[in-house]
Design a protein around this motif. Structure first.
Motif, PDB file in Angstrom:
ATOM      1  N   GLU A 204       0.821  16.065  -7.125  1.00 52.23           N
ATOM      2  CA  GLU A 204      -0.485  16.940  -7.724  1.00 52.23           C
ATOM      3  C   GLU A 204      -0.974  15.487  -8.059  1.00 52.23           C
ATOM      4  OE1 GLU A 204      -2.435  18.936  -5.718  1.00 52.23           O
ATOM      5  OE2 GLU A 204      -0.187  19.930  -5.465  1.00 52.23           O
ATOM      6  N   ASP A 205      -0.957  14.750  -8.985  1.00 55.19           N
ATOM      7  CA  ASP A 205      -1.976  13.175  -9.412  1.00 55.19           C
ATOM      8  C   ASP A 205      -1.324  12.765  -8.289  1.00 55.19           C
ATOM      9  OD1 ASP A 205      -2.808  14.280 -11.549  1.00 55.19           O
ATOM     10  OD2 ASP A 205      -1.229  13.674 -13.295  1.00 55.19           O
ATOM     11  N   ALA A 206       0.147  12.066  -7.346  1.00 56.63           N
ATOM     12  CA  ALA A 206      -0.224  11.285  -6.470  1.00 56.63           C
ATOM     13  C   ALA A 206      -0.342  11.557  -5.698  1.00 56.63           C
ATOM     14  CB  ALA A 206       1.279  11.109  -6.055  1.00 56.63           C
ATOM     15  N   LEU A 207      -0.817  12.725  -4.619  1.00 53.44           N
ATOM     16  CA  LEU A 207      -1.304  13.269  -3.882  1.00 53.44           C
ATOM     17  C   LEU A 207      -2.716  13.139  -4.051  1.00 53.44           C
ATOM     18  CD1 LEU A 207       0.170  16.200  -3.063  1.00 53.44           C
ATOM     19  CD2 LEU A 207      -0.121  14.855  -2.080  1.00 53.44           C
ATOM     20  N   GLN A 208      -3.485  13.106  -4.738  1.00 47.41           N
ATOM     21  CA  GLN A 208      -4.865  12.507  -5.103  1.00 47.41           C
ATOM     22  C   GLN A 208      -4.821  11.414  -5.887  1.00 47.41           C
ATOM     23  OE1 GLN A 208      -7.864  14.532  -6.258  1.00 47.41           O
ATOM     24  NE2 GLN A 208      -8.828  12.184  -5.878  1.00 47.41           N
ATOM     25  N   LEU A 209      -4.395  10.223  -5.906  1.00 45.39           N
ATOM     26  CA  LEU A 209      -4.371   8.571  -5.243  1.00 45.39           C
ATOM     27  C   LEU A 209      -3.923   8.210  -4.187  1.00 45.39           C
ATOM     28  CD1 LEU A 209      -2.137   7.867  -8.692  1.00 45.39           C
ATOM     29  CD2 LEU A 209      -4.497   7.297  -8.452  1.00 45.39           C
ATOM     30  N   ALA A 210      -3.031   8.723  -3.226  1.00 44.72           N
ATOM     31  CA  ALA A 210      -3.210   8.827  -2.117  1.00 44.72           C
ATOM     32  C   ALA A 210      -4.261   8.724  -0.701  1.00 44.72           C
ATOM     33  CB  ALA A 210      -2.098   9.964  -0.703  1.00 44.72           C
ATOM     34  N   SER A 211      -4.975  10.052  -1.282  1.00 43.34           N
ATOM     35  CA  SER A 211      -5.940  10.237  -0.716  1.00 43.34           C
ATOM     36  C   SER A 211      -7.393   9.005  -1.365  1.00 43.34           C
ATOM     37  CB  SER A 211      -6.858  11.266  -0.807  1.00 43.34           C
ATOM     38  OG  SER A 211      -8.015  11.952  -0.927  1.00 43.34           O
ATOM     39  N   ALA A 212      -7.643   8.870  -2.588  1.00 49.69           N
ATOM     40  CA  ALA A 212      -7.957   8.026  -2.906  1.00 49.69           C
ATOM     41  C   ALA A 212      -7.736   6.312  -2.692  1.00 49.69           C
ATOM     42  CB  ALA A 212      -8.086   7.501  -4.244  1.00 49.69           C
ATOM     43  N   ALA A 213      -6.242   6.334  -1.987  1.00 47.57           N
ATOM     44  CA  ALA A 213      -5.607   4.709  -1.399  1.00 47.57           C
ATOM     45  C   ALA A 213      -5.885   4.942  -0.546  1.00 47.57           C
ATOM     46  CB  ALA A 213      -4.067   4.870  -1.759  1.00 47.57           C
ATOM     47  N   GLN A 214      -6.036   6.359   0.941  1.00 48.49           N
ATOM     48  CA  GLN A 214      -6.631   5.950   1.850  1.00 48.49           C
ATOM     49  C   GLN A 214      -8.033   5.618   2.491  1.00 48.49           C
ATOM     50  OE1 GLN A 214      -5.276   7.391   5.427  1.00 48.49           O
ATOM     51  NE2 GLN A 214      -6.774   5.395   5.691  1.00 48.49           N
ATOM     52  N   GLU A 215      -8.979   6.127   1.427  1.00 46.90           N
ATOM     53  CA  GLU A 215     -10.017   5.353   1.005  1.00 46.90           C
ATOM     54  C   GLU A 215     -10.852   4.512   0.728  1.00 46.90           C
ATOM     55  OE1 GLU A 215     -12.484   8.005  -1.262  1.00 46.90           O
ATOM     56  OE2 GLU A 215     -11.535  10.080   0.085  1.00 46.90           O
ATOM     57  N   LEU A 216      -9.735   3.392  -0.244  1.00 43.88           N
ATOM     58  CA  LEU A 216     -10.123   1.800  -0.272  1.00 43.88           C
ATOM     59  C   LEU A 216      -9.603   0.985   1.045  1.00 43.88           C
ATOM     60  CD1 LEU A 216      -9.083   2.776  -4.016  1.00 43.88           C
ATOM     61  CD2 LEU A 216     -10.985   2.562  -2.979  1.00 43.88           C
ATOM     62  N   LEU A 217      -8.769   1.189   1.434  1.00 43.76           N
ATOM     63  CA  LEU A 217      -7.788   0.956   2.605  1.00 43.76           C
ATOM     64  C   LEU A 217      -8.747   0.581   3.996  1.00 43.76           C
ATOM     65  CD1 LEU A 217      -3.959   2.291   2.767  1.00 43.76           C
ATOM     66  CD2 LEU A 217      -5.036   0.137   1.353  1.00 43.76           C
ATOM     67  N   THR A 218      -9.323   1.781   4.009  1.00 43.92           N
ATOM     68  CA  THR A 218     -10.340   1.978   4.870  1.00 43.92           C
ATOM     69  C   THR A 218     -11.082   0.929   4.692  1.00 43.92           C
ATOM     70  OG1 THR A 218     -10.016   4.370   5.624  1.00 43.92           O
ATOM     71  CG2 THR A 218     -12.250   2.999   6.581  1.00 43.92           C
ATOM     72  N   ILE A 219     -11.922   0.835   3.523  1.00 44.56           N
ATOM     73  CA  ILE A 219     -12.907  -0.164   3.231  1.00 44.56           C
ATOM     74  C   ILE A 219     -11.890  -1.615   2.952  1.00 44.56           C
ATOM     75  CG2 ILE A 219     -14.454  -0.732   0.939  1.00 44.56           C
ATOM     76  CD1 ILE A 219     -14.292   2.070   0.544  1.00 44.56           C
ATOM     77  N   VAL A 220     -11.463  -2.030   2.330  1.00 44.93           N
ATOM     78  CA  VAL A 220     -11.282  -3.071   2.730  1.00 44.93           C
ATOM     79  C   VAL A 220     -10.547  -3.415   4.047  1.00 44.93           C
ATOM     80  CG1 VAL A 220      -9.067  -4.883   1.946  1.00 44.93           C
ATOM     81  CG2 VAL A 220      -9.682  -2.748   0.068  1.00 44.93           C
ATOM     82  N   GLU A 221     -10.151  -2.714   4.499  1.00 43.27           N
ATOM     83  CA  GLU A 221      -9.706  -3.180   6.721  1.00 43.27           C
ATOM     84  C   GLU A 221     -11.198  -3.345   6.759  1.00 43.27           C
ATOM     85  OE1 GLU A 221      -8.139  -1.459   9.873  1.00 43.27           O
ATOM     86  OE2 GLU A 221      -9.315   0.098   9.222  1.00 43.27           O
ATOM     87  N   ARG A 222     -12.721  -3.001   6.732  1.00 45.07           N
ATOM     88  CA  ARG A 222     -14.147  -2.995   7.120  1.00 45.07           C
ATOM     89  C   ARG A 222     -14.311  -4.100   6.390  1.00 45.07           C
ATOM     90  NH1 ARG A 222     -15.847   2.186   6.396  1.00 45.07           N
ATOM     91  NH2 ARG A 222     -16.182   1.475   3.946  1.00 45.07           N
ATOM     92  N   THR A 223     -14.105  -4.407   5.377  1.00 48.23           N
ATOM     93  CA  THR A 223     -14.516  -5.571   4.958  1.00 48.23           C
ATOM     94  C   THR A 223     -13.774  -6.819   5.267  1.00 48.23           C
ATOM     95  OG1 THR A 223     -14.791  -4.431   2.949  1.00 48.23           O
ATOM     96  CG2 THR A 223     -14.765  -6.895   2.565  1.00 48.23           C
ATOM     97  N   GLU A 224     -13.025  -6.300   5.529  1.00 50.03           N
ATOM     98  CA  GLU A 224     -12.188  -7.935   5.888  1.00 50.03           C
ATOM     99  C   GLU A 224     -12.378  -8.170   7.621  1.00 50.03           C
ATOM    100  OE1 GLU A 224      -7.871  -6.535   5.843  1.00 50.03           O
ATOM    101  OE2 GLU A 224      -8.213  -7.444   3.483  1.00 50.03           O
ATOM    102  N   THR A 225     -12.669  -7.304   8.182  1.00 47.43           N
ATOM    103  CA  THR A 225     -13.289  -6.851   9.269  1.00 47.43           C
ATOM    104  C   THR A 225     -14.106  -7.750  10.114  1.00 47.43           C
ATOM    105  OG1 THR A 225     -12.563  -4.993  10.452  1.00 47.43           O
ATOM    106  CG2 THR A 225     -13.761  -6.154  11.518  1.00 47.43           C
ATOM    107  N   THR A 226     -15.280  -7.842   8.709  1.00 52.36           N
ATOM    108  CA  THR A 226     -16.924  -8.286   8.750  1.00 52.36           C
ATOM    109  C   THR A 226     -16.574  -9.953   8.691  1.00 52.36           C
ATOM    110  OG1 THR A 226     -17.330  -5.745   7.816  1.00 52.36           O
ATOM    111  CG2 THR A 226     -18.873  -8.498   7.284  1.00 52.36           C
ATOM    112  N   LEU A 227     -15.391 -10.018   7.896  1.00 50.54           N
ATOM    113  CA  LEU A 227     -15.287 -11.225   7.132  1.00 50.54           C
ATOM    114  C   LEU A 227     -15.051 -12.294   8.404  1.00 50.54           C
ATOM    115  CD1 LEU A 227     -14.418 -11.128   2.961  1.00 50.54           C
ATOM    116  CD2 LEU A 227     -16.310 -11.965   4.174  1.00 50.54           C
ATOM    117  N   GLU A 228     -13.519 -11.500   9.223  1.00 57.89           N
ATOM    118  CA  GLU A 228     -13.088 -12.308   9.896  1.00 57.89           C
ATOM    119  C   GLU A 228     -14.222 -12.677  11.285  1.00 57.89           C
ATOM    120  OE1 GLU A 228      -9.209 -12.161  13.169  1.00 57.89           O
ATOM    121  OE2 GLU A 228      -9.277 -10.765  10.957  1.00 57.89           O
ATOM    122  N   GLU A 229     -15.217 -11.655  11.547  1.00 57.94           N
ATOM    123  CA  GLU A 229     -16.132 -11.422  12.440  1.00 57.94           C
ATOM    124  C   GLU A 229     -16.451 -12.784  12.211  1.00 57.94           C
ATOM    125  OE1 GLU A 229     -18.199  -8.372  14.736  1.00 57.94           O
ATOM    126  OE2 GLU A 229     -18.052  -8.094  12.988  1.00 57.94           O
TER     127      GLU A 229
END
Length: 305
Positions: free
Chosen positions: A60-85
Protein backbone atom coordinates in the motif's frame (compact mmCIF):
# COMPACT_ATOMS: atom_id res chain seq x y z
CA UNK A 1 14.55 13.97 0.04
CA UNK A 2 13.15 11.28 -2.25
CA UNK A 3 15.21 10.44 -5.32
CA UNK A 4 13.30 10.93 -8.58
CA UNK A 5 15.16 8.15 -10.41
CA UNK A 6 14.15 5.67 -7.71
CA UNK A 7 10.56 6.85 -7.83
CA UNK A 8 10.64 6.41 -11.61
CA UNK A 9 11.85 2.83 -11.14
CA UNK A 10 9.05 2.08 -8.67
CA UNK A 11 6.49 3.67 -11.00
CA UNK A 12 7.73 1.48 -13.87
CA UNK A 13 7.40 -1.66 -11.74
CA UNK A 14 3.85 -0.62 -10.88
CA UNK A 15 2.93 -0.03 -14.53
CA UNK A 16 4.63 -3.11 -15.99
CA UNK A 17 3.98 -5.55 -13.17
CA UNK A 18 7.49 -6.88 -12.68
CA UNK A 19 11.07 -5.79 -12.16
CA UNK A 20 12.18 -7.43 -15.41
CA UNK A 21 9.51 -5.70 -17.47
CA UNK A 22 10.25 -2.35 -15.82
CA UNK A 23 13.96 -2.79 -16.59
CA UNK A 24 13.22 -3.52 -20.24
CA UNK A 25 11.00 -0.45 -20.53
CA UNK A 26 13.54 1.89 -18.92
CA UNK A 27 16.58 0.41 -20.65
CA UNK A 28 18.27 -0.90 -17.48
CA UNK A 29 19.11 -4.31 -16.08
CA UNK A 30 16.72 -5.96 -13.59
CA UNK A 31 19.44 -5.80 -10.93
CA UNK A 32 19.74 -2.03 -11.42
CA UNK A 33 16.00 -1.61 -10.91
CA UNK A 34 16.10 -3.84 -7.83
CA UNK A 35 18.92 -1.74 -6.40
CA UNK A 36 16.90 1.44 -6.94
CA UNK A 37 13.90 -0.08 -5.15
CA UNK A 38 16.10 -1.28 -2.27
CA UNK A 39 17.58 2.21 -1.83
CA UNK A 40 14.10 3.72 -1.92
CA UNK A 41 12.99 1.30 0.80
CA UNK A 42 15.89 2.46 2.95
CA UNK A 43 15.03 6.12 2.30
CA UNK A 44 11.37 5.64 3.18
CA UNK A 45 11.97 3.06 5.92
CA UNK A 46 9.19 0.89 4.54
CA UNK A 47 8.70 -2.28 2.54
CA UNK A 48 7.69 -1.53 -1.04
CA UNK A 49 7.62 -4.94 -2.73
CA UNK A 50 6.34 -8.23 -1.38
CA UNK A 51 6.36 -11.74 -2.78
CA UNK A 52 3.11 -13.21 -4.07
CA UNK A 53 3.48 -16.67 -5.49
CA UNK A 54 6.12 -16.52 -8.18
CA UNK A 55 5.73 -12.79 -8.69
CA UNK A 56 5.77 -9.57 -6.72
CA UNK A 57 3.21 -6.99 -5.66
CA UNK A 58 3.44 -3.41 -4.48
CA UNK A 59 2.50 -2.71 -0.89
CA UNK A 60 0.00 0.00 0.00
CA UNK A 61 2.87 2.38 0.77
CA UNK A 62 4.42 1.58 -2.61
CA UNK A 63 1.16 2.29 -4.41
CA UNK A 64 1.01 5.68 -2.71
CA UNK A 65 4.56 6.45 -3.78
CA UNK A 66 3.88 5.25 -7.34
CA UNK A 67 0.90 7.61 -7.56
CA UNK A 68 3.01 10.50 -6.30
CA UNK A 69 5.75 9.54 -8.76
CA UNK A 70 3.29 9.86 -11.63
CA UNK A 71 2.46 13.42 -10.57
CA UNK A 72 6.12 14.34 -10.11
CA UNK A 73 7.13 12.90 -13.48
CA UNK A 74 4.38 14.92 -15.14
CA UNK A 75 5.66 18.10 -13.50
CA UNK A 76 9.25 17.31 -14.49
CA UNK A 77 8.21 16.65 -18.08
CA UNK A 78 6.31 19.93 -18.24
CA UNK A 79 9.31 21.80 -16.85
CA UNK A 80 11.75 20.14 -19.23
CA UNK A 81 9.44 20.91 -22.15
CA UNK A 82 9.31 24.58 -21.19
CA UNK A 83 13.09 24.84 -20.83
CA UNK A 84 13.74 23.05 -24.10
CA UNK A 85 11.16 25.20 -25.86
CA UNK A 86 12.85 28.37 -24.56
CA UNK A 87 16.21 27.15 -25.86
CA UNK A 88 14.52 26.55 -29.20
CA UNK A 89 16.42 23.38 -30.04
CA UNK A 90 16.09 19.67 -29.25
CA UNK A 91 18.06 18.70 -26.16
CA UNK A 92 18.02 16.31 -23.24
CA UNK A 93 16.88 12.69 -23.41
CA UNK A 94 14.19 11.37 -25.76
CA UNK A 95 12.96 7.82 -25.17
CA UNK A 96 11.45 6.15 -28.22
CA UNK A 97 9.48 2.91 -28.46
CA UNK A 98 8.82 1.11 -31.75
CA UNK A 99 7.47 -2.26 -32.84
CA UNK A 100 10.22 -4.62 -34.11
CA UNK A 101 9.98 -4.09 -37.88
CA UNK A 102 9.90 -0.30 -37.44
CA UNK A 103 12.82 -0.50 -35.02
CA UNK A 104 14.74 -2.39 -37.71
CA UNK A 105 13.55 -0.77 -40.93
CA UNK A 106 12.74 2.82 -39.98
CA UNK A 107 14.26 4.02 -36.72
CA UNK A 108 17.99 3.53 -37.48
CA UNK A 109 17.91 6.19 -40.22
CA UNK A 110 15.69 8.51 -38.17
CA UNK A 111 17.83 8.29 -35.04
CA UNK A 112 21.02 8.76 -37.05
CA UNK A 113 19.56 11.96 -38.49
CA UNK A 114 18.69 13.22 -35.01
CA UNK A 115 22.18 12.44 -33.73
CA UNK A 116 23.78 14.27 -36.65
CA UNK A 117 21.53 17.33 -36.64
CA UNK A 118 20.91 17.67 -32.89
CA UNK A 119 24.01 16.62 -30.91
CA UNK A 120 22.52 17.96 -27.66
CA UNK A 121 19.70 15.39 -27.91
CA UNK A 122 20.25 11.86 -26.58
CA UNK A 123 17.84 9.27 -27.98
CA UNK A 124 17.12 5.87 -26.45
CA UNK A 125 15.25 3.22 -28.45
CA UNK A 126 13.33 0.22 -27.11
CA UNK A 127 11.32 -2.38 -29.01
CA UNK A 128 7.71 -2.14 -27.85
CA UNK A 129 4.67 -4.21 -28.73
CA UNK A 130 2.23 -1.94 -30.61
CA UNK A 131 -0.55 -3.04 -28.23
CA UNK A 132 1.41 -1.53 -25.33
CA UNK A 133 2.92 1.58 -26.87
CA UNK A 134 -0.06 3.91 -26.42
CA UNK A 135 -0.30 3.08 -22.73
CA UNK A 136 3.45 3.54 -22.25
CA UNK A 137 3.25 6.99 -23.81
CA UNK A 138 0.16 7.92 -21.79
CA UNK A 139 1.86 6.92 -18.54
CA UNK A 140 5.06 8.78 -19.34
CA UNK A 141 7.32 5.75 -19.59
CA UNK A 142 8.38 6.65 -23.13
CA UNK A 143 8.32 10.02 -24.85
CA UNK A 144 7.49 8.94 -28.39
CA UNK A 145 6.12 5.74 -29.89
CA UNK A 146 5.95 4.43 -33.44
CA UNK A 147 2.96 2.11 -33.60
CA UNK A 148 0.67 0.59 -36.22
CA UNK A 149 -2.89 -0.55 -36.63
CA UNK A 150 -5.05 -2.43 -39.15
CA UNK A 151 -8.57 -1.79 -40.35
CA UNK A 152 -9.91 -4.37 -37.88
CA UNK A 153 -8.11 -2.78 -34.92
CA UNK A 154 -7.90 1.03 -35.08
CA UNK A 155 -5.23 2.64 -32.96
CA UNK A 156 -6.69 3.94 -29.68
CA UNK A 157 -6.12 7.61 -28.92
CA UNK A 158 -6.90 8.27 -25.24
CA UNK A 159 -7.09 11.74 -23.77
CA UNK A 160 -3.65 13.22 -23.32
CA UNK A 161 -2.05 11.40 -26.25
CA UNK A 162 -1.66 12.89 -29.71
CA UNK A 163 -0.71 11.08 -32.89
CA UNK A 164 0.26 11.80 -36.48
CA UNK A 165 0.30 9.45 -39.48
CA UNK A 166 3.63 8.30 -40.89
CA UNK A 167 2.56 6.14 -43.83
CA UNK A 168 0.88 2.95 -45.02
CA UNK A 169 2.85 -0.29 -44.97
CA UNK A 170 1.64 -2.82 -47.55
CA UNK A 171 1.82 -6.57 -47.04
CA UNK A 172 2.65 -9.31 -49.55
CA UNK A 173 1.97 -13.02 -49.60
CA UNK A 174 5.24 -14.94 -49.44
CA UNK A 175 5.30 -18.38 -51.06
CA UNK A 176 8.03 -20.93 -51.85
CA UNK A 177 9.62 -20.36 -55.26
CA UNK A 178 8.27 -23.71 -56.53
CA UNK A 179 4.72 -23.01 -55.33
CA UNK A 180 1.96 -23.21 -58.01
CA UNK A 181 1.10 -19.55 -57.35
CA UNK A 182 4.70 -18.30 -57.58
CA UNK A 183 4.39 -17.27 -61.25
CA UNK A 184 1.28 -15.14 -60.65
CA UNK A 185 1.53 -11.36 -60.96
CA UNK A 186 -1.14 -10.96 -58.27
CA UNK A 187 -3.23 -13.27 -56.09
CA UNK A 188 -6.71 -13.01 -54.59
CA UNK A 189 -7.86 -14.14 -51.17
CA UNK A 190 -9.87 -16.97 -52.70
CA UNK A 191 -6.62 -18.37 -54.16
CA UNK A 192 -5.30 -18.86 -50.61
CA UNK A 193 -8.32 -20.52 -49.05
CA UNK A 194 -6.79 -23.96 -48.51
CA UNK A 195 -3.13 -23.05 -48.08
CA UNK A 196 -1.16 -23.91 -44.92
CA UNK A 197 -0.24 -20.65 -43.17
CA UNK A 198 2.75 -19.50 -41.17
CA UNK A 199 1.75 -16.57 -38.96
CA UNK A 200 2.33 -14.70 -35.74
CA UNK A 201 0.97 -16.12 -32.45
CA UNK A 202 -2.62 -15.42 -31.29
CA UNK A 203 -3.12 -12.02 -29.71
CA UNK A 204 -1.02 -10.17 -32.26
CA UNK A 205 -2.73 -7.74 -34.62
CA UNK A 206 -1.29 -9.52 -37.67
CA UNK A 207 -2.63 -12.90 -36.50
CA UNK A 208 -6.07 -11.51 -35.76
CA UNK A 209 -6.23 -9.74 -39.14
CA UNK A 210 -5.37 -12.94 -41.03
CA UNK A 211 -7.90 -15.09 -39.16
CA UNK A 212 -10.74 -12.58 -39.38
CA UNK A 213 -10.14 -11.81 -43.04
CA UNK A 214 -10.09 -15.42 -44.18
CA UNK A 215 -13.13 -16.28 -42.07
CA UNK A 216 -15.00 -13.32 -43.52
CA UNK A 217 -14.41 -14.88 -46.94
CA UNK A 218 -15.90 -18.14 -45.69
CA UNK A 219 -12.66 -20.06 -45.11
CA UNK A 220 -11.22 -21.42 -41.88
CA UNK A 221 -7.45 -20.75 -42.01
CA UNK A 222 -5.07 -23.69 -41.70
CA UNK A 223 -2.51 -22.25 -39.25
CA UNK A 224 0.36 -24.73 -39.35
CA UNK A 225 3.20 -22.78 -37.74
CA UNK A 226 3.36 -19.70 -35.50
CA UNK A 227 6.42 -17.49 -35.12
CA UNK A 228 6.65 -13.95 -33.74
CA UNK A 229 9.67 -12.99 -35.87
CA UNK A 230 9.08 -12.43 -39.56
CA UNK A 231 12.57 -13.71 -40.38
CA UNK A 232 11.60 -17.04 -38.80
CA UNK A 233 8.48 -17.08 -40.95
CA UNK A 234 10.66 -16.47 -44.02
CA UNK A 235 12.84 -19.44 -43.11
CA UNK A 236 9.78 -21.69 -42.81
CA UNK A 237 8.38 -20.48 -46.13
CA UNK A 238 11.75 -21.05 -47.82
CA UNK A 239 11.67 -24.79 -47.05
CA UNK A 240 8.10 -25.19 -48.26
CA UNK A 241 6.26 -25.48 -44.93
CA UNK A 242 3.57 -22.94 -45.81
CA UNK A 243 2.87 -19.39 -46.94
CA UNK A 244 2.92 -16.16 -44.95
CA UNK A 245 1.57 -12.63 -45.03
CA UNK A 246 4.47 -10.28 -44.28
CA UNK A 247 4.66 -6.45 -44.27
CA UNK A 248 7.31 -4.78 -46.40
CA UNK A 249 8.73 -2.53 -43.69
CA UNK A 250 11.94 -3.98 -42.30
CA UNK A 251 11.58 -7.17 -44.33
CA UNK A 252 14.86 -6.88 -46.17
CA UNK A 253 15.92 -8.95 -49.22
CA UNK A 254 14.10 -12.25 -49.67
CA UNK A 255 15.87 -15.62 -49.93
CA UNK A 256 16.03 -17.03 -53.46
CA UNK A 257 13.63 -19.77 -52.38
CA UNK A 258 10.88 -17.24 -51.50
CA UNK A 259 8.67 -15.18 -53.83
CA UNK A 260 6.61 -12.14 -52.79
CA UNK A 261 3.19 -11.82 -54.44
CA UNK A 262 0.91 -8.76 -54.25
CA UNK A 263 -2.47 -9.61 -52.74
CA UNK A 264 -5.70 -7.92 -53.72
CA UNK A 265 -7.31 -6.22 -51.93
CA UNK A 266 -3.97 -5.04 -50.54
CA UNK A 267 -3.56 -5.69 -46.79
CA UNK A 268 -2.30 -2.47 -45.23
CA UNK A 269 -1.20 -1.45 -41.78
CA UNK A 270 -1.04 2.23 -40.91
CA UNK A 271 1.94 3.66 -39.03
CA UNK A 272 1.68 6.48 -36.50
CA UNK A 273 3.87 8.52 -34.19
CA UNK A 274 2.41 9.13 -30.72
CA UNK A 275 3.36 11.50 -27.92
CA UNK A 276 1.82 13.08 -24.85
CA UNK A 277 -0.10 16.31 -25.30
CA UNK A 278 1.95 17.88 -22.53
CA UNK A 279 5.12 17.34 -24.56
CA UNK A 280 3.72 18.49 -27.90
CA UNK A 281 5.62 21.80 -27.74
CA UNK A 282 8.92 20.08 -27.09
CA UNK A 283 11.36 20.67 -29.99
CA UNK A 284 12.70 17.12 -29.62
CA UNK A 285 9.25 15.65 -30.32
CA UNK A 286 8.80 17.80 -33.41
CA UNK A 287 12.28 16.94 -34.68
CA UNK A 288 11.82 13.22 -34.05
CA UNK A 289 8.46 13.03 -35.81
CA UNK A 290 9.94 14.89 -38.76
CA UNK A 291 12.95 12.54 -38.86
CA UNK A 292 10.73 9.44 -38.80
CA UNK A 293 8.57 10.79 -41.61
CA UNK A 294 11.65 11.69 -43.67
CA UNK A 295 13.10 8.21 -43.12
CA UNK A 296 9.83 6.71 -44.33
CA UNK A 297 9.85 8.83 -47.49
CA UNK A 298 13.54 8.18 -48.18
CA UNK A 299 12.99 4.43 -47.92
CA UNK A 300 9.99 4.37 -50.30
CA UNK A 301 10.61 1.61 -52.82
CA UNK A 302 13.74 0.42 -51.01
CA UNK A 303 14.59 -3.22 -50.33
CA UNK A 304 13.59 -2.92 -46.66
CA UNK A 305 10.03 -2.27 -47.72
Amino acid sequence: MLDLARLRALHAVHVHGSVAAAAAALGYTPSAISQQITKLERETRTTLLERRGRGIALTEDALQLASAAQELLTIVERTETTLEERRGRPAGVLTVGAFPTAARGLLPAALATLAREHPALETRLSEVDPHLSVDLVAKGLIDLAVAHDWDIAPLPAPDGVEHAPIGDDHCDVLVPADHPLASRRVVHRADLAHEPWICQPPGSVCHDWLVRTLRADGHEPDLRHQAAEYHTQLALVAVGLGIALVPRLGRGPLPEAVVALPLTPVPTRRLYALWRTGAARRPAIKAAVRAVRDAWQDDAGGVSR
